[in-house]
Design an enzyme around this catalytic site. Structure first.
Site, short mmCIF file in Angstrom:
data_model
loop_
_atom_site.label_atom_id
_atom_site.label_comp_id
_atom_site.label_asym_id
_atom_site.label_seq_id
_atom_site.Cartn_x
_atom_site.Cartn_y
_atom_site.Cartn_z
CB SER A 120 50.62 44.80 32.62
OG SER A 120 50.44 43.39 32.54
CE1 TYR A 148 50.96 37.75 37.47
CE2 TYR A 148 51.09 38.91 35.38
CZ TYR A 148 50.41 38.62 36.54
OH TYR A 148 49.20 39.21 36.80
CB THR A 174 52.48 39.99 40.11
OG1 THR A 174 52.28 41.35 39.72
CG2 THR A 174 51.17 39.42 40.63
CE LYS A 248 49.64 44.89 41.68
NZ LYS A 248 48.74 43.73 41.56
CG HIS A 272 45.74 39.73 41.17
ND1 HIS A 272 47.10 39.54 41.12
CD2 HIS A 272 45.33 39.73 39.88
CE1 HIS A 272 47.49 39.41 39.87
NE2 HIS A 272 46.43 39.53 39.09
NE ARG A 275 41.63 40.59 37.05
CZ ARG A 275 40.83 40.55 35.99
NH1 ARG A 275 39.65 41.14 36.01
NH2 ARG A 275 41.21 39.92 34.89
#
Length: 375
Positions: A120, A148, A174, A248, A272, A275
């Site tokens: 991440s 991101y 993402t 993603k 996700h 979430r």
């Protein structure tokens, strides 16, 4: 009374843990209530969170018998390399909340078990340290870095260059979270990230200056969303890297086709983990629609609710190229550090092999079609 995250530094697997469900049960006893809510909670009423797991459970397997299975295996090929099996660790932020060894422990376990690792952007461990843990392992799985898109393009380019230099082999962008979901459980528990647990790879980035709003304007739409990424940003990202870029969070067929037009090397069907937007369909439901839209022109992976080796086999039978596993890895990490993560991944691998043998699949190429009961 639960201990603070990682204060007892668990590294020995608890007795009686023989499934991912057992790992979840024990992790609940280890983790602080607020941290548990952060890791395990979903958006709003958590309808999508529950649906993810239930959807895999409702798909039925139709076994074949008396088939030749000697020499069978779980190997598969994706993005130009052979993998030992189709299981990756999903990108998850701030793993130091679960265990002081954090992403280093997860990376060590994934490398030892031949599982892929997607680190991440919001990891609590430097990406270079994680890469040094994974890359020397001869039988490791793929090493990818999740991003991101941030407004600071100079910082983004430098971050991508760091990932390339460290040895990461693909980027996972993402695209389904331009804003955080309404995570009620997390808010009720009063979760606050400790000051000493940070997204260390984002140190030095320049946050955009908040805009001055006129009366009646929305902080979300008239300020935050002015920086939300678009398809043009995907093209920009591809222009600054030599690595393949997977998207993603693509769940709509039209977006899947658009992603391929933009040069995406692959897609990850994801909501996700329930979430962000509640009442989205489960990923098991969304996967066939995306696969149909892509029509074999790019690999399609899936995450969300994978809890058994049978779930992995069902995903492959539907046409997925691989699966990503999230929360169970955190549960294993909380329970026993690298040992716990390795146990979670071993359980899934073993259960996948058992499911293949009991359904007459010598290899994963045998999975599609014949395994699912007609519906």
């Amino acid at each position: 009374m639960k201990s603070e995250p990682g204060s007892n530094v668990p590294n020995i697997l608890p007795d009686g843990v023989v499934s991912l469900s057992d790992h979840e049960h024990h992790a609940r006893m280890v983790l602080d209530d607020a941290v548990w809510a952060y890791f395990n909670g979903g958006a709003a009423d958590e309808i999508t969170l529950r649906a993810n797991t239930q959807a895999w459970q409702t798909i039925e397997l139709l076994p074949r018998v008396m088939r030749p299975l000697a020499g069978g295996h779980t190997r598969m090929n994706l993005l130009g390399r052979e993998w030992a099996h189709p299981i990756l660790v999903a990108p998850m932020a701030y793993q130091r909340l679960a265990h002081p060894h954090a992403e280093q422990a997860t990376a060590l376990a994934a490398a030892a078990l031949g599982a892929g690792l997607v680190l991440s952007t919001q990891a609590s461990t430097l990406l270079e340290d994680v890469a040094r843990t994974v890359l020397p392992e001869a039988d490791r799985g793929p090493l990818w870095f999740q991003l991101y898109l941030l407004p600071d393009r100079g910082f983004m380019q430098a971050l991508v260059q760091r990932a390339e230099a460290a040895g990461f082999e693909a980027l996972v962008l993402t695209v389904d979270a331009p804003v955080q979901g309404a995570r009620d459980r997390e808010r009720r528990a009063g979760f606050r990230r400790p000051a000493d647990i940070t997204a260390v790879n984002l140190a030095g980035r320049v946050a955009p200056t908040p805009l001055s709003l006129l009366p009646g304007q929305s902080k979300l739409f008239n300020d935050l969303m002015t920086h939300a990424p678009t398809w043009d940003d995907v093209a920009w990202l591809r222009s600054i890297t030599r690595l393949p870029v997977l998207l993603k969070g693509v769940v709509h067929p039209d977006d899947a086709r658009q992603a391929l037009t933009c040069g995406a090397a692959g897609l990850i069907v994801s909501n996700h983990g329930g979430r962000t937007l509640d009442t989205m369909p489960a990923t098991a439901t969304l996967l066939p629609r995306v696969l149909q839209a892509v029509a074999g022109d790019a690999p399609v992976l899936v995450d969300g609710g994978i809890r058994r080796g049978t779930d992995v086999l069902k995903a492959m039978a539907l046409g997925a190229s691989a699966v990503l596993v999230g929360r169970p890895v955190l549960h294993g990490l909380a329970n026993a550090g690298a040992t716990g993560v390795a146990h979670v991944l071993r359980l899934l691998r073993d259960e996948l092999e058992i499911a293949m043998a009991l359904t007459g699949c010598r290899t994963l190429a045998d999975a599609p079609g014949a395994l699912l009961t007609p519906g």
